[in-house]
Design an enzyme around this catalytic site. Sequence first.
Site, short mmCIF file in Angstrom:
data_model
loop_
_atom_site.label_atom_id
_atom_site.label_comp_id
_atom_site.label_asym_id
_atom_site.label_seq_id
_atom_site.Cartn_x
_atom_site.Cartn_y
_atom_site.Cartn_z
CB VAL A 149 -0.93 0.00 1.23
CG1 VAL A 149 -1.75 1.28 1.29
CG2 VAL A 149 -1.85 -1.22 1.22
CD GLU A 150 2.66 3.83 3.87
OE1 GLU A 150 3.16 4.73 3.18
OE2 GLU A 150 1.89 4.05 4.82
CB SER A 151 6.65 2.03 -1.14
OG SER A 151 6.92 0.73 -0.61
#
Length: 541
Positions: A149-151
């Site tokens: 989700v983040e990166s």
Amino acid sequence: MKKNKPKGLGGVLLGATLLLSACASLDGGHAVQEAPLLAGADPVAKSTRLASQGETAAKPRPRINVAKPLADTSPSPTTDETIWGRVREGFGLPDERDHERVQHYIQWHQANSDYLGQVLARAEPYLHYILEEIEARDLPAELLLLPVVESAYRADVYSSGQAAGIWQFIPSTGRHFGLHQNWWYDGRKDIHTSTHAALDYLTQLNERFDGDWLLALAAYNAGQGTVSRAIARNESLGQPTDYWNLDLPRETQHYVPRLLALQAIVADPEHYQVGLWPVADEPRLALVDLGGQLELSVAAELADLSLDEIMQLNPAFHRWATDPDGPHHLLLPLDRVESFQIALAALPREQRVSWLRHQVRPGETLGHIATRYNTSVALLQRTNELKSHLIRVGDHLLIPTAEPSTQEVAAGRQDENRQASRSRTLHHRVQPGDTLWGLARTYGVTLQELAAWNRISSDATLRPGQTLLIRQAETAMAAAAGSTRGNVLTYAVRPGDSLSSISRRFGVRISDIQDWNQLDGHLIRPGQQLNLYVDANPRES
């Protein structure tokens, strides 16, 4: 599942001042452009921009060979033969797959069924290593999916708010959790140290919100203050204070559902017909103590890996060597560790980093000399046991020198990308699964720019085979490559070197090397010193 009620107003507001958000300031959300929350939107939570690695964003660095080549990403069986069975056994987040927002992202992955398999294939070398850290702390195994989700498990992406690494720490929060950031090294991009920092932070957030993981995840995205104030508002109105009932920033309202959608898919990929990359449930990497500074090219030779492979596993090191002040460690493929340690133990200390002898000339200072040799004043002082900046004409100084890695050149270019002076035109042929949002992120442009250049709407559906116009900024350094002189590096020719190999290694032209060193032909000899202008003035980051 019953929601744990967070602490009362007084405790919430007191705790809100203690920690920073991983990707935010104390009370704010991500300082990034919000992802479009539409059916065709990319599931990555932030608008990220590929950090230059000395290549265009359209040409990603080669994947390390410890992972199998990307092939079929069709749904994998729901057996325990891969790491995913172990992940399922460690699930600890509530099952919210029927919630409307979670369903939205499950459907996105079903419509883009290859995306998750490709991300997990890229993450494969790290997954077992990170899962072991998660299990050692008895945390929910779903946290292994949070970097998706983040990166999208890219250590080389930066948000517009300068969050970096697979866990997307902003500089201040990274420093708060012990992630050092300097000219040599950025701990936010260190897979080992950033994972420890992220799990430390998530543990603190979970404790802060009385074991409610959805609130903890919301705070990781938006900041503790934002979540605490939303809880306080609902308490004052007599309303529920669980995640789903809080008035949170729009991005945070969709951040947690993105992770919960991944949880549902990993739980039953066959049902959702979304492929999981079949990652073996066995260790792939080990952390190796170096016992001091080491050139990355030397490390590559000792490990029998390419320099690109060393840097892919250790993206935190920005220069040609590890940070003189540490950390002194590298992540290496497990099957290379024993031979590497034996070779490192046999390596003479003077061969860990290359050195030159410099005689101080009239008018020179430590600062001038450090700039000339692309190093730092502090390192010159430490190397030569100098207690001050005082040097005398005629003194001899030992200078640590080595070939700058492609990553070091990239670090300089990242700074200059922010001041791009001209652009070039590219043409991208749309592949199955491509989206405008994903391509904007890949090429480091905005969604609005990409839509405007091609005279289409920002939520347009792309057709395989369609050609898109892309205008990419080039740095002032790239525009003047080969003609503008930056810092001079004195390079000692090694056995087997040629002008051609040196030009490729440093990204300069053979004719420039000949001009800079007044060479009449191509003949060079081992031990010969060449002046190379390889970088614009590096700055502390």
